[in-house]
Write an enzyme that holds these catalytic residues in place. Structure first.
Site, short mmCIF file in Angstrom:
data_model
loop_
_atom_site.label_atom_id
_atom_site.label_comp_id
_atom_site.label_asym_id
_atom_site.label_seq_id
_atom_site.Cartn_x
_atom_site.Cartn_y
_atom_site.Cartn_z
N SER A 22 0.83 -1.20 0.00
CA SER A 22 0.00 0.00 0.00
C SER A 22 0.87 1.25 0.00
O SER A 22 1.96 1.26 0.57
CB SER A 22 -0.89 -0.01 1.24
OG SER A 22 -1.97 0.88 1.12
N PRO A 23 0.41 2.34 -0.64
CA PRO A 23 1.17 3.60 -0.59
C PRO A 23 1.26 4.09 0.85
O PRO A 23 0.24 4.24 1.53
CB PRO A 23 0.36 4.55 -1.47
CG PRO A 23 -0.99 3.94 -1.57
CD PRO A 23 -0.81 2.47 -1.44
N CYS A 25 2.94 7.06 3.25
CA CYS A 25 3.67 8.31 3.38
C CYS A 25 4.87 8.11 4.31
O CYS A 25 4.73 7.56 5.39
CB CYS A 25 2.75 9.39 3.95
SG CYS A 25 1.49 9.94 2.79
N GLN A 100 0.79 6.68 -6.33
CA GLN A 100 -0.44 7.36 -5.97
C GLN A 100 -0.25 8.87 -6.12
O GLN A 100 0.63 9.45 -5.49
CB GLN A 100 -0.80 7.01 -4.52
CG GLN A 100 -2.17 7.50 -4.09
CD GLN A 100 -2.43 7.18 -2.62
OE1 GLN A 100 -1.79 7.75 -1.74
NE2 GLN A 100 -3.38 6.28 -2.35
N TYR A 182 -8.30 14.11 1.74
CA TYR A 182 -7.49 15.00 0.91
C TYR A 182 -8.38 15.64 -0.17
O TYR A 182 -9.59 15.45 -0.19
CB TYR A 182 -6.29 14.24 0.35
CG TYR A 182 -5.40 13.72 1.46
CD1 TYR A 182 -4.97 14.58 2.48
CD2 TYR A 182 -5.04 12.38 1.55
CE1 TYR A 182 -4.19 14.13 3.53
CE2 TYR A 182 -4.26 11.92 2.60
CZ TYR A 182 -3.84 12.78 3.59
OH TYR A 182 -3.08 12.33 4.65
N ARG A 230 -8.23 5.41 -5.22
CA ARG A 230 -8.48 5.08 -3.81
C ARG A 230 -9.61 5.96 -3.32
O ARG A 230 -9.63 7.16 -3.56
CB ARG A 230 -7.24 5.28 -2.95
CG ARG A 230 -7.54 5.12 -1.46
CD ARG A 230 -6.31 4.96 -0.58
NE ARG A 230 -5.85 3.59 -0.60
CZ ARG A 230 -5.03 3.09 0.33
NH1 ARG A 230 -4.59 3.85 1.33
NH2 ARG A 230 -4.62 1.84 0.26
N LEU A 301 -5.99 -3.47 8.49
CA LEU A 301 -5.74 -4.45 9.54
C LEU A 301 -5.93 -5.89 9.07
O LEU A 301 -6.44 -6.74 9.80
CB LEU A 301 -6.63 -4.16 10.76
CG LEU A 301 -6.45 -2.80 11.43
CD1 LEU A 301 -7.35 -2.68 12.65
CD2 LEU A 301 -5.00 -2.56 11.81
N ARG A 324 1.12 -1.03 7.38
CA ARG A 324 1.82 -1.22 8.65
C ARG A 324 2.32 -2.65 8.81
O ARG A 324 3.42 -2.88 9.35
CB ARG A 324 0.92 -0.83 9.82
CG ARG A 324 0.60 0.66 9.89
CD ARG A 324 -0.43 0.94 10.98
NE ARG A 324 -0.71 2.36 11.11
CZ ARG A 324 -1.63 3.02 10.39
NH1 ARG A 324 -2.33 2.37 9.46
NH2 ARG A 324 -1.85 4.30 10.58
#
Length: 370
Positions: A22-23, A25, A100, A182, A230, A301, A324
């Site tokens: 996943s992108p 940051c 992304q 965003y 997304r 998750l 994560r």
């Protein structure tokens, strides 16, 4: 055969399995330019065994950065900074690399998370954010500047230019960021969008600018390479964006040729109340997939390989994205493959690492030594 480790083709790009990096940051760029950190981080993720790697939310203009440390792709300098990073990945991995594209809107000019993540006021060295309406993200913050016609045109042109730069870099696919509060999500949500022109009010009007941006990115990126989106499926706030709205948006994206929809949630309001648990966003992905038939990415998750396998096998989603979980365990796909009896790609420098009881983990390999 494991469903999670079955291939998937998106236009000319074939993924070896259904696991997506996943992108994420990293807040480690300098003036938007990729640094040695990106070489290390993306290089690690490229050797994870996942089927696709998506580069973090990449700002299409300086004012579109979430933080001063966010990655950008808006000029020759930011484009050039990514060249060695991508070259290193290509030298040692065949993983498809996507990116992304993002504009932070009213959530721009924030501190990096480890410094608190709060808005940096203009007087303290920040910059004036831009948004659909002059409504701050959080009560007490400086309000953003509502985008006028010239501002909308500037952002249209910036998305187009970034898409062309990504194509020059050899990026394999693009994801338009319309989630997490965003800019494009701000246009979609009635919480952030209180315009009275053709870009506000009705659902059709609120979807208009994000759909325009998708069309622009699609038109400025090679036709044989995929472009997805997304979304946040719900704002988790009464009176906000809903799953039903998301399905309507996804149906419009499908008409325009979107190659996937990456289903997340939240981010537009600090008042959100999210019931966190493993797979808490999967029902949204399932609903969008069932209603539209779009290739769907589930996130949130999902850390158990058996859970991920079940989601693909039962048709809740077509791809599983981890963030994560991969930071904590960069070899998650290796371990998932071992558990599910599948194989992953790994560089020969790592072949000796496979356990003696997992001879097939990296396929039919040999490793001789004098």
């Amino acid at each position: 055969m494991s469903a999670l480790f079955s291939p998937l083709t998106l236009r000319s790009v074939t993924l070896a399995n259904r696991i997506v990096v996943s992108p994420m940051c990293q807040y480690s760029a300098e003036r938007g330019e990729a640094t040695a950190w990106h070489m290390i981080h993306l290089g690690t993720m490229a050797l994870s065994g996942a089927g696709m790697l998506c580069i973090e939310a990449t700002a299409i203009e300086p004012d579109g950065r979430i933080t001063p440390g966010c990655l950008g792709l808006w000029d020759d300098v930011t484009e050039a900074a990514l060249v060695p990073v991508l070259a290193a990945i290509r030298q040692y991995s065949s993983i498809p690399v996507t990116m992304q594209l993002n504009h932070a809107g009213r959530k721009a000019s924030s501190q990096v998370p480890w410094d608190g993540g709060q808005l940096i006021r203009v007087a303290d060295g920040g910059w004036l954010a831009h948004a659909p309406s002059a409504l701050p993200h959080k009560e007490g913050e400086e309000p953003p500047l509502a985008l006028d016609t010239a501002g909308l045109n500037r952002i249209r042109e910036a998305f187009a230019a970034s898409a062309r730069r990504a194509a020059r870099l050899g990026i394999d696919g693009l994801e338009v960021h319309a989630a997490h509060g965003y800019l494009l999500h701000q246009f979609l949500s009635p919480i952030a969008n209180q315009r009275t022109d053709e870009y506000g009010g009705s659902l059709e009007n609120r979807m208009r600018f994000p759909l325009e941006i998708f069309d622009i990115v699609r038109a400025n990126f090679p036709a044989d390479k995929p472009v997805g989106v997304r979304v946040s499926a719900t704002d988790w706030v009464d009176g906000g964006w809903t799953l039903e709205d998301t399905i309507a948006f996804a149906q419009e994206l499908k008409k325009r040729g979107s190659d996937w929809i990456d289903v997340s949630s939240g981010g537009v309001s600090p008042l959100q109340k999210i019931p966190l648990e493993p797979g808490y966003q999967v029902p949204f992905a399932h609903a969008v997939k069932k209603a539209t038939g779009l290739t769907t990415i589930a996130v949130g998750l999902i850390t158990d390989p058996l859970h991920a396998e079940q989601l693909i096998e039962e048709g809740d989603a077509d791809l599983i994205a981890l963030a994560r979980g991969l930071l904590y365990n960069p070899r998650w796909p290796w371990h998932a493959a071992a558990q599910l009896g599948a194989t992953v790609e790994a560089p020969p420098q790592y072949w000796r690492s496979q356990p003696r009881d997992q001879k097939a983990l990296f396929g039919d390999i040999s490793f001789g030594q004098r």
